[in-house]
Write a protein that holds these residues in place. Sequence first.
Motif, PDB file in Angstrom:
ATOM      1  N   ARG A  91       0.811  -1.233   0.000  1.00 35.64           N
ATOM      2  CA  ARG A  91       0.000   0.000   0.000  1.00 35.64           C
ATOM      3  C   ARG A  91       0.834   1.268   0.000  1.00 35.64           C
ATOM      4  O   ARG A  91       0.360   2.322  -0.428  1.00 35.64           O
ATOM      5  CB  ARG A  91      -0.908   0.020   1.246  1.00 35.64           C
ATOM      6  CG  ARG A  91      -1.967  -1.047   1.247  1.00 35.64           C
ATOM      7  CD  ARG A  91      -2.689  -1.046   2.568  1.00 35.64           C
ATOM      8  NE  ARG A  91      -1.733  -1.162   3.683  1.00 35.64           N
ATOM      9  CZ  ARG A  91      -2.040  -0.972   4.949  1.00 35.64           C
ATOM     10  NH1 ARG A  91      -3.257  -0.640   5.291  1.00 35.64           N
ATOM     11  NH2 ARG A  91      -1.122  -1.125   5.886  1.00 35.64           N
ATOM     12  N   ILE A  92       2.075   1.180   0.519  1.00 33.61           N
ATOM     13  CA  ILE A  92       2.854   2.409   0.690  1.00 33.61           C
ATOM     14  C   ILE A  92       3.808   2.687  -0.466  1.00 33.61           C
ATOM     15  O   ILE A  92       4.551   3.657  -0.431  1.00 33.61           O
ATOM     16  CB  ILE A  92       3.667   2.368   2.004  1.00 33.61           C
ATOM     17  CG1 ILE A  92       4.617   1.173   1.986  1.00 33.61           C
ATOM     18  CG2 ILE A  92       2.747   2.293   3.215  1.00 33.61           C
ATOM     19  CD1 ILE A  92       5.552   1.135   3.172  1.00 33.61           C
ATOM     20  N   LEU A  93       3.776   1.859  -1.506  1.00 34.01           N
ATOM     21  CA  LEU A  93       4.829   1.971  -2.528  1.00 34.01           C
ATOM     22  C   LEU A  93       4.590   2.989  -3.649  1.00 34.01           C
ATOM     23  O   LEU A  93       5.523   3.690  -4.043  1.00 34.01           O
ATOM     24  CB  LEU A  93       5.095   0.585  -3.148  1.00 34.01           C
ATOM     25  CG  LEU A  93       5.546  -0.486  -2.148  1.00 34.01           C
ATOM     26  CD1 LEU A  93       5.793  -1.801  -2.881  1.00 34.01           C
ATOM     27  CD2 LEU A  93       6.806  -0.041  -1.426  1.00 34.01           C
ATOM     28  N   PRO A  94       3.392   3.069  -4.223  1.00 33.67           N
ATOM     29  CA  PRO A  94       3.247   3.879  -5.434  1.00 33.67           C
ATOM     30  C   PRO A  94       3.672   5.338  -5.239  1.00 33.67           C
ATOM     31  O   PRO A  94       3.462   5.907  -4.179  1.00 33.67           O
ATOM     32  CB  PRO A  94       1.740   3.802  -5.739  1.00 33.67           C
ATOM     33  CG  PRO A  94       1.292   2.534  -5.122  1.00 33.67           C
ATOM     34  CD  PRO A  94       2.130   2.395  -3.872  1.00 33.67           C
ATOM     35  N   GLN A 109      17.918   6.786 -10.750  1.00 32.70           N
ATOM     36  CA  GLN A 109      16.622   7.086 -10.163  1.00 32.70           C
ATOM     37  C   GLN A 109      15.475   6.602 -11.048  1.00 32.70           C
ATOM     38  O   GLN A 109      15.611   6.517 -12.266  1.00 32.70           O
ATOM     39  CB  GLN A 109      16.473   8.604 -10.003  1.00 32.70           C
ATOM     40  CG  GLN A 109      17.605   9.260  -9.248  1.00 32.70           C
ATOM     41  CD  GLN A 109      17.295   9.428  -7.784  1.00 32.70           C
ATOM     42  OE1 GLN A 109      16.259   9.945  -7.406  1.00 32.70           O
ATOM     43  NE2 GLN A 109      18.208   8.947  -6.951  1.00 32.70           N
ATOM     44  N   GLY A 110      14.361   6.330 -10.409  1.00 31.62           N
ATOM     45  CA  GLY A 110      13.125   6.011 -11.114  1.00 31.62           C
ATOM     46  C   GLY A 110      11.962   6.296 -10.196  1.00 31.62           C
ATOM     47  O   GLY A 110      12.156   6.672  -9.040  1.00 31.62           O
ATOM     48  N   VAL A 111      10.747   6.145 -10.698  1.00 40.62           N
ATOM     49  CA  VAL A 111       9.548   6.389  -9.894  1.00 40.62           C
ATOM     50  C   VAL A 111       8.631   5.180 -10.003  1.00 40.62           C
ATOM     51  O   VAL A 111       8.385   4.671 -11.098  1.00 40.62           O
ATOM     52  CB  VAL A 111       8.800   7.658 -10.374  1.00 40.62           C
ATOM     53  CG1 VAL A 111       7.494   7.841  -9.583  1.00 40.62           C
ATOM     54  CG2 VAL A 111       9.677   8.891 -10.238  1.00 40.62           C
ATOM     55  N   ILE A 112       8.132   4.710  -8.844  1.00 36.49           N
ATOM     56  CA  ILE A 112       7.180   3.598  -8.849  1.00 36.49           C
ATOM     57  C   ILE A 112       5.813   4.125  -9.279  1.00 36.49           C
ATOM     58  O   ILE A 112       5.297   5.078  -8.701  1.00 36.49           O
ATOM     59  CB  ILE A 112       7.056   2.950  -7.462  1.00 36.49           C
ATOM     60  CG1 ILE A 112       8.394   2.329  -7.042  1.00 36.49           C
ATOM     61  CG2 ILE A 112       5.943   1.878  -7.456  1.00 36.49           C
ATOM     62  CD1 ILE A 112       8.385   1.687  -5.662  1.00 36.49           C
ATOM     63  N   GLY A 113       5.264   3.503 -10.321  1.00 35.53           N
ATOM     64  CA  GLY A 113       3.968   3.925 -10.828  1.00 35.53           C
ATOM     65  C   GLY A 113       2.943   2.824 -10.730  1.00 35.53           C
ATOM     66  O   GLY A 113       3.254   1.652 -10.512  1.00 35.53           O
TER      67      GLY A 113
END
Length: 352
Positions: A91-94, A109-113
């Motif tokens: 639940r806390i990842l996006p 770097q990247g972003v969790i989507g």
Amino acid sequence: MDLIALLRELSDAFGVAGFEDDVRGKIERLIAPLVDDVRTDVLGNLLASRKGKGDLTLMLDAHMDEVGFIVKWIDDKGYLRFAPLGGWDPRILPSHRVEILTRAGERRQGVIGSAPPHILSEEDRKRPIPIESMFIDVGASSREEATEMGFRIGDPLTIHPPFAELRPGYVSGKAFDDRAGCVVLLEAARRLAEAPLKTNVVFAFATGEEVGARGARTAAYQIDPDVSLSVEGTIGADMPAVAEENQPVRLGRGPAITVADRSIIVPRRMVEGLERVAEENSIPYQYKLPTYGGTDAGAIHVTRAGVLSGVVSVPCRFIHSPTSTLRVDDLENTIRLVAGFVKALPDVLALG
Ligand code: CO
């Protein structure tokens, strides 16, 4: 280095389970001058030993690894798919930014989507998103581009917000489970460096705890200790929405002595020995309420013919999430308890 600077240095090091090289290098540099011998074993455990006068050997254990993820697929649109290494709450990842360690050793770097809420059905919006449906956006538009940027299947990654002192003596950062324990071992080694020891002490910085105490198992086998003490950063849960009787440990009450968790029932002799050291040195302590979590001690105490094992923990809130918090006075009191325990051996356990 003061405690906060030391914790910051280790917290900011990369050390996802199975990829502990960065954190091990930092610890090795710091502990080498304080011990007689340092070596790294096949599984990547760092074992730093000090000889004592007697025959008894104490294994002091803290794990270097942290929970993270591993790239499991790069899709044809350039998104990275990933799987957890260790326990996470999906639940806390996006929307978190991640740090991915490439083969070349760069931290990218990247972003969790995940799918935008605007396009989800009302039902799906209420459901937690499984990790399998999440992806990492690194800015690549094809698999080829992602590969050219240096990403590969098997790259480890973690979420890494900056370390911060929220108020004097109260800090927030990643991986306090178990860099707090690593700080305790390092600082105990420093404080004991000038003292003659009655027991041999091996400071064991273990790998792979978060994926099943893998390093501690082989470390314990080769150290063959009589006694072990694992030092953890554990579940501080004094917070709204958690009933007092369900709070494994609380901040500000000093080191938590484990009586029983899911991996070990600590022998009374060990619990009472730790209580005695705390009481004789006026160190506040609390119990970690049974039977939450498991630690390296679960693997260590069943090694060979058995090891007399215990666990003490630094209370940390929000472990197994991107950021934890802890009180530096709890850290300090845990160091005092561990160093005091080493000095009190073997008499405090009626051994030797
Ligand atoms: Co841990």
